[in-house]
Design a protein around this motif. Structure first.
Motif, PDB file in Angstrom:
ATOM      1  N   ILE A  16       0.807  13.288 -15.047  1.00 11.74           N
ATOM      2  CA  ILE A  16       1.718  12.349 -14.155  1.00 11.74           C
ATOM      3  C   ILE A  16       3.098  12.920 -14.461  1.00 11.74           C
ATOM      4  O   ILE A  16       3.484  13.616 -15.397  1.00 11.74           O
ATOM      5  N   HIS A  20       7.331   9.673 -11.871  1.00 17.88           N
ATOM      6  CA  HIS A  20       6.282   9.817 -10.754  1.00 17.88           C
ATOM      7  C   HIS A  20       6.382   8.554  -9.719  1.00 17.88           C
ATOM      8  O   HIS A  20       6.417   9.277  -8.634  1.00 17.88           O
ATOM      9  N   ALA A  21       6.345   7.497  -9.994  1.00 12.96           N
ATOM     10  CA  ALA A  21       6.609   6.285  -9.002  1.00 12.96           C
ATOM     11  C   ALA A  21       7.260   5.148  -9.286  1.00 12.96           C
ATOM     12  O   ALA A  21       7.443   5.112 -10.543  1.00 12.96           O
ATOM     13  N   LEU A  32       5.346   0.059  -3.522  1.00 15.44           N
ATOM     14  CA  LEU A  32       5.010   1.227  -4.486  1.00 15.44           C
ATOM     15  C   LEU A  32       5.697   2.595  -3.602  1.00 15.44           C
ATOM     16  O   LEU A  32       5.115   2.704  -2.445  1.00 15.44           O
ATOM     17  N   ASP A  34       6.448   6.771  -4.071  1.00 15.79           N
ATOM     18  CA  ASP A  34       6.414   8.047  -4.660  1.00 15.79           C
ATOM     19  C   ASP A  34       7.682   8.791  -5.122  1.00 15.79           C
ATOM     20  O   ASP A  34       8.522   8.678  -4.045  1.00 15.79           O
ATOM     21  N   SER A  37       6.608  13.192  -7.033  1.00 17.61           N
ATOM     22  CA  SER A  37       5.780  13.515  -8.240  1.00 17.61           C
ATOM     23  C   SER A  37       4.940  14.985  -7.550  1.00 17.61           C
ATOM     24  O   SER A  37       4.719  15.174  -6.623  1.00 17.61           O
ATOM     25  N   THR A  41       0.946  10.098  -5.429  1.00 17.02           N
ATOM     26  CA  THR A  41       0.490   8.728  -5.873  1.00 17.02           C
ATOM     27  C   THR A  41      -0.420   8.336  -4.607  1.00 17.02           C
ATOM     28  O   THR A  41      -0.270   8.657  -3.582  1.00 17.02           O
ATOM     29  N   TYR A  42      -1.271   7.756  -5.086  1.00 15.24           N
ATOM     30  CA  TYR A  42      -2.543   7.348  -4.292  1.00 15.24           C
ATOM     31  C   TYR A  42      -2.575   5.849  -4.207  1.00 15.24           C
ATOM     32  O   TYR A  42      -2.586   5.418  -5.271  1.00 15.24           O
ATOM     33  N   ILE A  59      -4.109   1.670  -7.792  1.00 18.65           N
ATOM     34  CA  ILE A  59      -2.994   2.807  -7.776  1.00 18.65           C
ATOM     35  C   ILE A  59      -3.567   3.860  -8.621  1.00 18.65           C
ATOM     36  O   ILE A  59      -3.876   3.705  -9.770  1.00 18.65           O
ATOM     37  N   SER A  60      -3.491   5.114  -8.017  1.00 20.03           N
ATOM     38  CA  SER A  60      -4.105   6.357  -9.012  1.00 20.03           C
ATOM     39  C   SER A  60      -2.679   7.293  -9.197  1.00 20.03           C
ATOM     40  O   SER A  60      -2.096   7.881  -8.000  1.00 20.03           O
ATOM     41  N   LEU A  61      -2.352   7.508 -10.299  1.00 21.88           N
ATOM     42  CA  LEU A  61      -1.260   8.777 -10.835  1.00 21.88           C
ATOM     43  C   LEU A  61      -1.891   9.510 -11.557  1.00 21.88           C
ATOM     44  O   LEU A  61      -2.395   9.206 -12.756  1.00 21.88           O
TER      45      LEU A  61
END
Length: 71
Positions: A16, A20-21, A32, A34, A37, A41-42, A59-61
């Motif tokens: 991360i 990041h976000a 949300l 990004d 990053s 960011t997903y 949310i995936s970081l």
């Protein structure tokens, strides 16, 4: 959110970015964003730049996975 100590949400994950976000409320909604990053960011498996969140979104970081819940 990020690794930097000054972030409101600090995540100890080397994949991360320091900043990041960002999560922000606006007009009764949550967004949300990004912050440029390195690894992206997903949201629900899709790469995003800025997106509105709904309860239950994933949310995936880096290798960290968060679930957004509204109460």
């Amino acid at each position: 959110m990020g690794r930097r100590d000054s972030c409101d949400i600090v995540l100890l994950d080397s994949s991360i970015s320091r900043r990041h976000a960002q999560l922000e409320p606006a007009g009764g909604r949550y967004w949300l964003t990004d912050l440029g990053s390195t690894n992206g960011t997903y949201l629900n498996g899709l790469l995003v730049e800025k997106v509105e969140l709904t309860s239950g979104d994933v949310i995936s970081l880096g290798s960290t996975v968060l679930i957004f819940k509204e109460f």
